[in-house]
Structures are given as C-alpha cells and as structure tokens.
Design a protein around this motif. Structure first.
Motif, PDB file in Angstrom:
ATOM      1  N   GLU A 143       0.825  -1.202   0.000  1.00 18.13           N
ATOM      2  CA  GLU A 143       0.000   0.000   0.000  1.00 18.13           C
ATOM      3  C   GLU A 143       0.861   1.255   0.000  1.00 18.13           C
ATOM      4  N   LEU A 144       0.211   2.368  -0.323  1.00 20.86           N
ATOM      5  CA  LEU A 144       0.862   3.674  -0.333  1.00 20.86           C
ATOM      6  C   LEU A 144       1.472   3.963   1.035  1.00 20.86           C
ATOM      7  N   ARG A 145       2.688   4.512   1.019  1.00 18.90           N
ATOM      8  CA  ARG A 145       3.329   4.886   2.278  1.00 18.90           C
ATOM      9  C   ARG A 145       3.537   6.401   2.323  1.00 18.90           C
ATOM     10  N   ARG A 146       3.008   7.019   3.380  1.00 18.14           N
ATOM     11  CA  ARG A 146       3.213   8.455   3.580  1.00 18.14           C
ATOM     12  C   ARG A 146       4.636   8.697   4.073  1.00 18.14           C
ATOM     13  N   VAL A 147       5.364   9.566   3.375  1.00 16.70           N
ATOM     14  CA  VAL A 147       6.763   9.822   3.710  1.00 16.70           C
ATOM     15  C   VAL A 147       7.044  11.319   3.571  1.00 16.70           C
ATOM     16  N   PRO A 148       7.438  11.998   4.638  1.00 21.21           N
ATOM     17  CA  PRO A 148       7.864  13.390   4.492  1.00 21.21           C
ATOM     18  C   PRO A 148       9.118  13.434   3.623  1.00 21.21           C
ATOM     19  N   MET A 149       9.083  14.217   2.582  1.00 21.92           N
ATOM     20  CA  MET A 149      10.247  14.228   1.688  1.00 21.92           C
ATOM     21  C   MET A 149      10.463  15.584   1.043  1.00 21.92           C
ATOM     22  N   ASN A 150      11.722  15.865   0.799  1.00 24.57           N
ATOM     23  CA  ASN A 150      12.120  17.080   0.096  1.00 24.57           C
ATOM     24  C   ASN A 150      12.911  16.751  -1.158  1.00 24.57           C
ATOM     25  N   VAL A 151      13.726  15.687  -1.096  1.00 26.89           N
ATOM     26  CA  VAL A 151      14.584  15.301  -2.215  1.00 26.89           C
ATOM     27  C   VAL A 151      14.311  13.855  -2.588  1.00 26.89           C
ATOM     28  N   ALA A 152      14.155  13.607  -3.880  1.00 26.28           N
ATOM     29  CA  ALA A 152      13.950  12.248  -4.379  1.00 26.28           C
ATOM     30  C   ALA A 152      14.841  12.007  -5.590  1.00 26.28           C
ATOM     31  N   VAL A 153      15.191  10.764  -5.793  1.00 24.51           N
ATOM     32  CA  VAL A 153      16.085  10.367  -6.883  1.00 24.51           C
ATOM     33  C   VAL A 153      15.369   9.380  -7.782  1.00 24.51           C
ATOM     34  N   SER A 154      15.569   9.529  -9.097  1.00 24.57           N
ATOM     35  CA  SER A 154      15.055   8.562 -10.062  1.00 24.57           C
ATOM     36  C   SER A 154      16.233   8.004 -10.842  1.00 24.57           C
ATOM     37  N   THR A 155      16.404   6.686 -10.792  1.00 20.50           N
ATOM     38  CA  THR A 155      17.533   6.034 -11.448  1.00 20.50           C
ATOM     39  C   THR A 155      17.073   5.315 -12.713  1.00 20.50           C
ATOM     40  N   SER A 156      17.900   5.366 -13.750  1.00 24.17           N
ATOM     41  CA  SER A 156      17.551   4.717 -15.019  1.00 24.17           C
ATOM     42  C   SER A 156      18.808   4.160 -15.660  1.00 24.17           C
ATOM     43  N   PHE A 157      18.701   2.933 -16.162  1.00 20.13           N
ATOM     44  CA  PHE A 157      19.850   2.258 -16.758  1.00 20.13           C
ATOM     45  C   PHE A 157      19.422   1.602 -18.061  1.00 20.13           C
ATOM     46  N   GLY A 158      20.342   1.548 -19.026  1.00 19.61           N
ATOM     47  CA  GLY A 158      19.961   1.009 -20.324  1.00 19.61           C
ATOM     48  C   GLY A 158      21.019   0.125 -20.947  1.00 19.61           C
ATOM     49  N   PHE A 159      20.621  -0.589 -22.005  1.00 24.94           N
ATOM     50  CA  PHE A 159      21.548  -1.416 -22.770  1.00 24.94           C
ATOM     51  C   PHE A 159      22.767  -0.588 -23.174  1.00 24.94           C
ATOM     52  N   GLY A 160      23.894  -1.272 -23.261  1.00 22.24           N
ATOM     53  CA  GLY A 160      25.120  -0.583 -23.597  1.00 22.24           C
ATOM     54  C   GLY A 160      25.789   0.048 -22.404  1.00 22.24           C
ATOM     55  N   GLY A 161      25.181  -0.100 -21.229  1.00 16.05           N
ATOM     56  CA  GLY A 161      25.776   0.435 -20.015  1.00 16.05           C
ATOM     57  C   GLY A 161      25.469   1.873 -19.741  1.00 16.05           C
ATOM     58  N   SER A 162      24.370   2.411 -20.290  1.00  9.13           N
ATOM     59  CA  SER A 162      24.000   3.803 -20.017  1.00  9.13           C
ATOM     60  C   SER A 162      23.376   3.925 -18.635  1.00  9.13           C
ATOM     61  N   ASN A 163      23.888   4.851 -17.850  1.00  8.88           N
ATOM     62  CA  ASN A 163      23.348   5.140 -16.521  1.00  8.88           C
ATOM     63  C   ASN A 163      22.963   6.608 -16.462  1.00  8.88           C
ATOM     64  N   ALA A 164      21.756   6.901 -16.000  1.00  9.82           N
ATOM     65  CA  ALA A 164      21.303   8.287 -15.869  1.00  9.82           C
ATOM     66  C   ALA A 164      20.536   8.436 -14.567  1.00  9.82           C
ATOM     67  N   VAL A 165      20.831   9.479 -13.838  1.00 14.11           N
ATOM     68  CA  VAL A 165      20.189   9.726 -12.545  1.00 14.11           C
ATOM     69  C   VAL A 165      19.701  11.165 -12.482  1.00 14.11           C
ATOM     70  N   LEU A 166      18.457  11.321 -12.045  1.00 13.63           N
ATOM     71  CA  LEU A 166      17.852  12.641 -11.838  1.00 13.63           C
ATOM     72  C   LEU A 166      17.638  12.857 -10.353  1.00 13.63           C
ATOM     73  N   VAL A 167      17.909  14.068  -9.901  1.00 11.76           N
ATOM     74  CA  VAL A 167      17.618  14.465  -8.536  1.00 11.76           C
ATOM     75  C   VAL A 167      16.538  15.540  -8.589  1.00 11.76           C
ATOM     76  N   LEU A 168      15.415  15.252  -7.948  1.00 15.38           N
ATOM     77  CA  LEU A 168      14.255  16.144  -7.964  1.00 15.38           C
ATOM     78  C   LEU A 168      13.952  16.590  -6.541  1.00 15.38           C
ATOM     79  N   SER A 169      13.358  17.762  -6.399  1.00 12.17           N
ATOM     80  CA  SER A 169      13.040  18.228  -5.054  1.00 12.17           C
ATOM     81  C   SER A 169      11.778  19.060  -5.063  1.00 12.17           C
ATOM     82  N   THR A 170      11.229  19.265  -3.886  1.00 10.34           N
ATOM     83  CA  THR A 170      10.111  20.202  -3.739  1.00 10.34           C
ATOM     84  C   THR A 170      10.621  21.603  -4.043  1.00 10.34           C
ATOM     85  N   PRO A 171       9.748  22.519  -4.479  1.00 11.76           N
ATOM     86  CA  PRO A 171      10.189  23.875  -4.835  1.00 11.76           C
ATOM     87  C   PRO A 171      10.753  24.628  -3.631  1.00 11.76           C
TER      88      PRO A 171
END
Length: 408
Positions: free
Chosen positions: A380-408
């Motif tokens: 189930e959904l979990r309530r979490v106080p947060m300001n900074v979150a990370v989204s990780t993405s990886f692809g064929f060929g060894g591509s790695n990309a990371v985004l750092v997002l935050s509240t305004p």
C-alpha cells in the motif's frame, strides 16, 4: 544548493495507468499490475504487455497525421498537449525561437518496417509507403511536436536505450542553464508492442515468460523474478528557469536539481555486476544538486524485474547508502517497461510522490530476494515526508542516468 533550480511547471502523461497525471497516479497507488494478454502479440512466445487503452488517436492527432505517423508519435503528441495545458502555456503564442524540444526514444519504431520490408521482398518496391521512413525514424517524434507547437529552438531526440527519457531531461536542463532556451519540453515516448520488438526481447530472454499469469509477471526485487513486461507510454515535462517561471507567475510542481550520466563500458546488454557506473552517476547527480546521501528521502528505482539488473542496482544502493536506504519503489511493476520512455515516466511519477508526500507501492513483491537489502515499499501507499527524491535509469550498452528532484 548548486546552480539555479530548473522548474518543472507542467507534466503530460499517457501511460497504461491513465491518460493524464491524476489517473496515472491513482492507479499506481493501487499497486496492481496492468499486464494482460495483448492481441497485437498473438502467436508470439511472450504474448502479453501493459498497453495504453482507449486512446482516441484520430481525435488526439487528426486523421491524416494518425495515418502518417506511428504509435510512439501519437503518444508523444497527446502527452505534449497535456503538458502545455498543465503549464498554463499557449503554443504558437510563445516566442518559438526560445522553445526547445528534446525527447528520448530507445529505438526507431518497429511497427512500420515489417510491413514495408514484406512488400519489398515480395518484389513490390513501388508499393512501399512514401511515409515509411519519416514515420518511423526516432527524430520524427520531436519534429512532429515542433510542428504541432511552433517550437523553433533546438529540437532533437536522444537515444541511450532505457535511460533515454532521463538523458533528455538532463540535456534540457543544460540548455536552460546555458540560456539557450526559455522553455524546453523534454521527456520520452515509446511503444514496445511491435511484434519484432517483443520477439527480439524474448529471444535474449529479457522478458518474463509467465503467460498463464501475466498480471503477476513483473516482480521487481522478488526472489522469483524472471524478466520484465513490455509497456508503452509517453511523458513530457515542461522545464523553465525559476526566474522565467516567476515572471509569468507559474508555481512549479518540483525542481530538477541534479543530473548525471555515465557509461559502464562493459556489455551490450548486461549491467556491470558491481554497479560502479551507476554509483558514479548517482554520486555525480547528487553533487550537481548540492545534496548529500542523507538528503535523499525516496528513490524511484529502475528495477525492471530482471535477475541481473535488479541485483546490480540493489547492491549499488545498499553499498552507497550503507544499508539504510530511503523508501524505494518500482513503477514498472504496475505499468511495465516503456523502454526509452520509462525514465521520463518515472521522473513524472517521482514529482507526484514529492507533491503528495507519498510513495506508491511496488506490485507483486511477494518474497523479497535476500540479496536485495532495501526498504522497498509494498502492499500500500506509504506516507513519507520528503524534500529530495532520486530517479535512477539504466539502459543497454551500459548507459546510466540519474535525476535528482526536489520540492520547490
């Protein structure tokens, strides 16, 4: 904090979970997989997917464009219109020379080519459609959006396999930081439901084979995971510098604070087992954002449900966070893997997590792999106080990309 934050002022989503931001978020929060038998894949070894249903293509893009373009363009056009509306912008009334478009596409569309190749091999070259090339090459989708929206700035696609959407967002950030554009529409679009796409991924055994229970097939971090489920969708995010957003009194949904990309330089398909390239990307993205590991409140993991990929990512996160990772979720467990669009979709979902201060659950995690020592949100959904979150993405060929997002 590092350089001026880049504002996310609009989001357009078209996914198997819904054709807008609200319905997609609501469905993800339910935590149930949408995988089902797919008529487009009938007769193949893997005949199920997560698909976008009930998209009124001719209403979205017009009858002529619907005939002359493939599905990844239909999805992108629909998402772009929603993003512009959400950002309270009016296309063609803006200064188009200061508007850019960068989209991530994992590959060219494989919908059209089999039909056209068949005509050629049947000795009927004059029957090949004159639109075969323009409708299927990756640059088509960005060009169509530029035509639709009157964007005359930098317009192009990027391809870093399943990290493409995140790479597009990072490059859009760079254009804004450099002052090249005032507004950039960035994200990704792809449909993995072509028979050739499904066959190729099945041949390399990247897909789950649970044909009898497709809704239980995608199970990131689960002990019995056996591959991912093909999906489709598009996510377009409107990015602006904070000063530009303030001038038009538009409050941002979130900030794109950091981005980094690296290469494993290891294998065409397999991730590096120690995840060092992914770790370098995550460390660099946090440094770019002016954040530390202890600032991270949530991670939207790549987590495609492959045995090797999930293990490498989990080991990297555990090592980096010294065994105390923040809450982790895996969006693909519900909507499948939209390939080049997946990273952009997950970035949009991460923005929603920040706005709602909540982490949606991972579907189908019944027995967590003992080697995956992460705090994965399930059930189930979990309530979490947060300001900074990370989204990780990886692809064929060894591509790695990371985004750092935050509240305004």
């Amino acid at each position: 904090m590092g350089a001026e934050g880049i504002c996310i002022t609009g989001i357009g989503l078209v996914t198997p979970a819904g054709q807008d931001l609200v319905s997609t978020w609501r469905t993800l929060c339910a935590g149930r997989s949408l995988a089902a038998t797919d008529p487009a894949l009938t007769g193949l070894p893997v005949d199920f997917s997560c698909r976008v249903k009930e998209l009124q293509v001719e209403q979205e893009v017009g009858p002529q464009r619907a005939r002359r373009t493939d599905r990844f363009t239909h999805l992108a056009l629909a998402a772009a219109r929603r993003a512009v509306l959400d950002a309270e912008l009016e296309a063609h009334r803006w200064n188009g020379e200061r508007v850019g478009i960068i989209l991530g596409v994992g590959s060219n569309s494989l919908e059209t080519y089999p039909t056209e190749f068949r005509r050629l091999t049947d000795g009927k070259p004059t029957a090949v459609s004159p639109w075969a090339v323009t409708r299927s090459v990756p640059s088509t989708v960005a060009a169509d959006l530029a035509i639709e929206l009157g964007a005359h700035g930098p317009v192009f696609t990027v391809s870093t396999a399943c990290a493409s959407g995140a790479t597009a967002l990072g490059l859009a950030r760079d254009l804004l930081r450099a002052g090249t554009c005032d507004i950039v529409l960035a994200g990704g679009s792809e449909s993995g439901r072509a028979q050739m796409t499904a066959t190729c991924f099945a041949q390399i055994r990247a897909l789950s084979r649970r044909r009898d229970r497709p809704h239980l097939a995608c199970r990131p971090f689960d002990l019995d995971r056996d591959g991912f489920v093909l999906g489709e969708g598009a996510a377009i995010l409107v990015l602006e510098r904070a000063t530009h957003a303030r001038r038009r009194s538009k409050a941002p949904r979130a900030l794109l604070r950091g981005f980094a990309t690296t290469s494993d330089a290891y294998s065409h398909a397999a991730p590096h087992p120690d995840g060092m390239g992914a770790e370098r990307a995550l460390r660099a993205a946090l440094a770019d954002a002016g954040c530390g590991l202890r600032d991270v409140d949530h991670i939207n993991a790549h987590a495609a449900s492959t045995p090797l990929g999930d293990a490498a990512e989990a080991a990297m996160l555990r090592r980096l966070f010294d065994g105390t990772t923040p809450p982790v979720t895996a969006t693909k467990s519900v909507i499948g893997h939209a390939l080049g669009a997946s990273a952009a979709i997950e970035a949009a979902v991460t923005v929603q997590a920040l706005q709602h201060q909540a982490v949606p659950p991972t579907a189908n995690l019944e027995t967590q792999d003992p080697g995956v020592e992460l705090d994965v949100v399930t059930t189930e959904l979990r309530r979490v106080p947060m300001n900074v979150a990370v989204s990780t993405s990886f692809g064929f060929g060894g591509s790695n990309a990371v985004l750092v997002l935050s509240t305004p």
